[in-house]
Write a protein that holds these residues in place. Structure first.
Motif, short mmCIF file in Angstrom:
data_model
loop_
_atom_site.label_atom_id
_atom_site.label_comp_id
_atom_site.label_asym_id
_atom_site.label_seq_id
_atom_site.Cartn_x
_atom_site.Cartn_y
_atom_site.Cartn_z
N ARG A 1 0.83 -1.21 0.00
CA ARG A 1 0.00 0.00 0.00
C ARG A 1 0.86 1.26 0.00
O ARG A 1 0.60 2.20 -0.74
CB ARG A 1 -0.93 0.01 1.21
CG ARG A 1 -1.97 -1.07 1.17
CD ARG A 1 -2.71 -1.19 2.52
NE ARG A 1 -3.45 -2.41 2.62
CZ ARG A 1 -4.71 -2.55 2.23
NH1 ARG A 1 -5.36 -1.54 1.71
NH2 ARG A 1 -5.31 -3.71 2.37
N SER A 2 1.89 1.28 0.81
CA SER A 2 2.78 2.44 0.88
C SER A 2 3.48 2.68 -0.46
O SER A 2 3.57 3.81 -0.93
CB SER A 2 3.80 2.23 2.00
OG SER A 2 4.69 3.30 2.06
N LEU A 3 3.97 1.61 -1.07
CA LEU A 3 4.65 1.73 -2.35
C LEU A 3 3.69 2.22 -3.43
O LEU A 3 4.03 3.12 -4.21
CB LEU A 3 5.26 0.38 -2.75
CG LEU A 3 6.01 0.34 -4.08
CD1 LEU A 3 7.19 1.30 -4.07
CD2 LEU A 3 6.46 -1.08 -4.38
N GLU B 1 0.86 3.95 -3.08
CA GLU B 1 0.43 5.32 -2.81
C GLU B 1 1.54 6.34 -3.08
O GLU B 1 1.25 7.48 -3.41
CB GLU B 1 -0.10 5.44 -1.39
CG GLU B 1 -1.42 4.69 -1.23
CD GLU B 1 -1.89 4.57 0.20
OE1 GLU B 1 -1.28 5.19 1.11
OE2 GLU B 1 -2.87 3.82 0.43
N SER B 2 2.79 5.94 -2.96
CA SER B 2 3.89 6.87 -3.21
C SER B 2 4.35 6.85 -4.67
O SER B 2 5.14 7.69 -5.07
CB SER B 2 5.07 6.57 -2.29
OG SER B 2 5.64 5.31 -2.61
N THR B 3 3.86 5.90 -5.46
CA THR B 3 4.34 5.73 -6.83
C THR B 3 3.33 6.16 -7.90
O THR B 3 3.71 6.78 -8.88
CB THR B 3 4.71 4.24 -7.09
OG1 THR B 3 5.67 3.84 -6.13
CG2 THR B 3 5.27 4.04 -8.47
N THR C 1 -1.39 10.93 -9.49
CA THR C 1 -2.71 11.34 -9.02
C THR C 1 -3.63 11.69 -10.19
O THR C 1 -4.85 11.63 -10.06
CB THR C 1 -2.63 12.54 -8.06
OG1 THR C 1 -1.93 13.59 -8.70
CG2 THR C 1 -1.93 12.16 -6.78
#
Length: 87
Positions: free
Chosen positions: A38-40, A42-44, A47
């Motif tokens: 999830r972190s990867l 959301e940061s990749t 938008t």
């Protein structure tokens, strides 16, 4: 260290004035930890893609440290009269 790559069958699109959308499909490898996935993601992921805004993403554990992630982009819905948002 987990890695993310876009899959060959990515970018399925629906065209139309009312509800255009694009689905980007990724593979995440190298972890069994869903929070790391999830972190990867959301940061990749972008938008905005082709003028469409991020809507949702869906993750599926394939086993062996492999995850499939599908990301949906769609038309930004206008706010109703009287709705407001501050940041």
């Amino acid at each position: 260290m987990p890695t993310i790559i876009e899959r060959y069958n990515s970018r399925e699109a629906t065209e139309g004035a009312e509800s255009p959308s694009v689905d980007l499909i990724y593979s995440v490898t190298g972890t069994e930890d869903d929070l790391a996935v999830r972190s990867l993601v959301e940061s990749t992921i972008p938008t905005i893609y082709l003028g469409l805004v991020f809507q949702t993403y869906h993750i599926v554990h394939q086993g062996g440290g492999v995850w499939e992630v599908s990301v949906r982009y769609g038309k930004k819905e206008p706010k109703d009269t009287g709705d407001s948002s501050f940041s």
